[in-house]
Motif scaffolding. Structure first.
Motif, short mmCIF file in Angstrom:
data_model
loop_
_atom_site.label_atom_id
_atom_site.label_comp_id
_atom_site.label_asym_id
_atom_site.label_seq_id
_atom_site.Cartn_x
_atom_site.Cartn_y
_atom_site.Cartn_z
N TYR A 53 0.80 -1.23 0.00
CA TYR A 53 0.00 0.00 0.00
C TYR A 53 0.83 1.28 0.00
CZ TYR A 53 -3.95 -3.08 0.81
OH TYR A 53 -4.90 -4.06 0.69
N LYS A 54 2.17 1.12 -0.12
CA LYS A 54 3.09 2.26 -0.21
C LYS A 54 2.90 3.23 0.97
CE LYS A 54 3.44 2.14 -5.26
NZ LYS A 54 2.67 0.87 -5.43
N LEU A 55 2.91 2.67 2.17
CA LEU A 55 2.71 3.47 3.37
C LEU A 55 4.02 4.09 3.84
CD1 LEU A 55 0.42 1.02 5.41
CD2 LEU A 55 -0.28 2.88 3.88
N THR A 56 3.92 5.30 4.35
CA THR A 56 5.09 5.96 4.94
C THR A 56 5.39 5.33 6.30
OG1 THR A 56 3.81 7.63 6.14
CG2 THR A 56 4.39 8.13 3.84
N GLN A 57 6.54 5.65 6.86
CA GLN A 57 6.90 5.12 8.16
C GLN A 57 5.91 5.55 9.24
OE1 GLN A 57 9.31 2.85 9.20
NE2 GLN A 57 9.39 2.53 6.98
N ARG A 58 5.44 6.77 9.16
CA ARG A 58 4.48 7.26 10.15
C ARG A 58 3.12 6.56 9.98
NH1 ARG A 58 4.46 11.11 14.00
NH2 ARG A 58 2.60 12.40 14.35
N GLN A 59 2.73 6.33 8.74
CA GLN A 59 1.50 5.57 8.50
C GLN A 59 1.63 4.13 8.99
OE1 GLN A 59 1.22 6.40 4.27
NE2 GLN A 59 -0.60 7.69 4.58
N LEU A 60 2.82 3.55 8.81
CA LEU A 60 3.06 2.19 9.29
C LEU A 60 2.95 2.12 10.81
CD1 LEU A 60 6.01 0.62 7.25
CD2 LEU A 60 3.70 -0.28 7.51
N ARG A 61 3.49 3.12 11.50
CA ARG A 61 3.38 3.16 12.95
C ARG A 61 1.92 3.24 13.38
NH1 ARG A 61 6.47 7.98 15.16
NH2 ARG A 61 5.53 7.22 17.11
N ALA A 62 1.15 4.03 12.63
CA ALA A 62 -0.27 4.17 12.96
C ALA A 62 -1.02 2.87 12.77
CB ALA A 62 -0.89 5.28 12.10
N ILE A 63 -0.79 2.22 11.63
CA ILE A 63 -1.54 0.99 11.35
C ILE A 63 -1.10 -0.14 12.28
CG2 ILE A 63 -0.11 -0.12 9.57
CD1 ILE A 63 -2.75 -0.43 7.96
N GLN A 64 0.16 -0.13 12.68
CA GLN A 64 0.64 -1.10 13.66
C GLN A 64 -0.11 -0.93 14.98
OE1 GLN A 64 4.78 -0.63 14.72
NE2 GLN A 64 4.92 -2.69 15.58
N SER A 65 -0.35 0.32 15.38
CA SER A 65 -1.05 0.59 16.64
C SER A 65 -2.53 0.19 16.57
CB SER A 65 -0.94 2.07 17.00
OG SER A 65 -1.82 2.87 16.22
N MET A 66 -3.08 0.13 15.36
CA MET A 66 -4.50 -0.18 15.18
C MET A 66 -4.76 -1.68 15.02
SD MET A 66 -5.24 2.90 12.46
CE MET A 66 -7.02 2.72 12.30
N ALA A 67 -3.76 -2.43 14.68
CA ALA A 67 -3.94 -3.83 14.28
C ALA A 67 -3.95 -4.79 15.47
CB ALA A 67 -2.84 -4.23 13.30
N ALA A 68 -4.52 -5.95 15.23
CA ALA A 68 -4.50 -7.05 16.21
C ALA A 68 -4.97 -8.31 15.49
CB ALA A 68 -5.41 -6.75 17.39
N SER A 69 -4.56 -9.44 16.01
CA SER A 69 -5.05 -10.71 15.47
C SER A 69 -6.41 -11.02 16.07
CB SER A 69 -4.07 -11.84 15.80
OG SER A 69 -4.09 -12.11 17.19
N GLU A 70 -7.10 -11.99 15.50
CA GLU A 70 -8.40 -12.38 16.03
C GLU A 70 -8.27 -12.92 17.46
OE1 GLU A 70 -12.32 -12.13 15.83
OE2 GLU A 70 -11.00 -11.61 14.15
N GLU A 71 -7.22 -13.68 17.70
CA GLU A 71 -6.99 -14.23 19.04
C GLU A 71 -6.75 -13.11 20.05
OE1 GLU A 71 -3.94 -17.27 21.40
OE2 GLU A 71 -3.67 -16.87 19.26
N GLN A 72 -5.96 -12.11 19.67
CA GLN A 72 -5.69 -10.99 20.55
C GLN A 72 -6.96 -10.20 20.86
OE1 GLN A 72 -2.68 -9.17 18.13
NE2 GLN A 72 -0.99 -10.17 19.21
N LEU A 73 -7.81 -10.02 19.86
CA LEU A 73 -9.07 -9.31 20.07
C LEU A 73 -9.97 -10.05 21.05
CD1 LEU A 73 -9.95 -8.11 16.45
CD2 LEU A 73 -8.93 -6.78 18.30
N THR A 74 -9.99 -11.36 20.96
CA THR A 74 -10.79 -12.17 21.87
C THR A 74 -10.31 -12.02 23.31
OG1 THR A 74 -11.27 -13.80 20.14
CG2 THR A 74 -11.55 -14.52 22.42
N VAL A 75 -9.00 -12.03 23.51
CA VAL A 75 -8.41 -11.89 24.85
C VAL A 75 -8.74 -10.52 25.44
CG1 VAL A 75 -6.24 -11.69 26.12
CG2 VAL A 75 -6.55 -13.54 24.48
#
Length: 238
Positions: A53-75
């Motif tokens: 998706y050609k994300l910048t480093q700052r965008q990558l940091r943002a999306i990293q903070s927003m993401a989670a796996s299904e297992e993590q969401l359940t916990v």
């Protein structure tokens, strides 16, 4: 302790996280969630999504903070508590995490709503904490919340190795004495583990902490969604 003007926002953020970026982020976050849920390493998954998706480093940091796996969401969901659990309860606050998030909120900088419902920012202390114009407002916000919801006690835990942690400890203790708040402030070399070890309702948006503590409360989410405190939020929700 030197004081800056505000917290968190950079000049290009309105473009990086503007309306046009939302659709890209929605697709990228969906892909990242898919990969993490299938046990790809976070590093490899981020690299793949960032390249696609050609994300910048700052965008990558943002999306990293927003993401989670299904297992993590359940916990995380299983450990969340609602506001009615807080009356008379002892809470442990992830000091720098909560304080910096509130400073970011009151600075009108971007907060990123994760798949787990937590709000996170792109600020970090980098070994040194510096007060900003919104620090007092942030602490007053916690004090008001504490009184309004009749909370029993708040234990603030800060990272001792971070420069100026002693000064923010003193500032909170002075506010606690002035307002007659049942607060205590602890400095710890390993703050994350100390917070988890408290085995109390935790206030934090740190992904590691909320996945490993006994219970947690989404304080920033409550302020934004229930108390309607104005915030600059980036979310992929429609």
């Amino acid at each position: 302790m030197s004081k800056q003007t505000n917290r968190g926002k950079e000049a290009k953020d309105d473009i990086s996280f503007g309306t046009e970026a939302r659709l890209t982020f929605k697709e990228a976050l969906s892909d990242l969630h898919y990969l993490l849920s299938r046990n790809y390493s976070e590093k490899n998954a981020l690299q793949a999504v960032g390249t696609r998706y050609k994300l910048t480093q700052r965008q990558l940091r943002a999306i990293q903070s927003m993401a989670a796996s299904e297992e993590q969401l359940t916990v995380v969901k299983s450990k969340a508590v609602t506001i009615d659990r807080l009356m008379g309860a002892d809470l442990v606050f992830d000091g720098f995490n909560v304080l910096i998030l509130l400073e970011t909120l009151f600075s009108n900088a971007y907060l990123f709503k994760g798949l787990d419902g937590c709000y996170r920012d792109l600020s970090s202390v980098h070994g040194t904490y510096k007060r900003v114009s919104q620090t007092t407002l942030a602490l007053d916000c916690v004090a008001s919340f504490y009184k309004r919801h009749k909370i029993g006690n708040i234990i603030w835990i800060f990272d001792k190795p971070v420069s100026n942690s002693g000064r923010i400890k003193k500032m909170i203790e002075e506010l606690s004495h002035k307002e007659n708040l049942n607060w205590s402030v602890i400095l710890e070399n390993n703050a994350d583990q100390a917070i988890i070890d408290q085995q109390k309702i935790t206030v934090s948006s740190d992904a590691y902490i909320i996945r490993n503590c006994s219970h947690w409360f989404n304080f920033i989410g409550y302020l934004i969604e229930q108390e309607k405190i104005p915030a600059t939020v980036f979310s992929v929700e429609s």
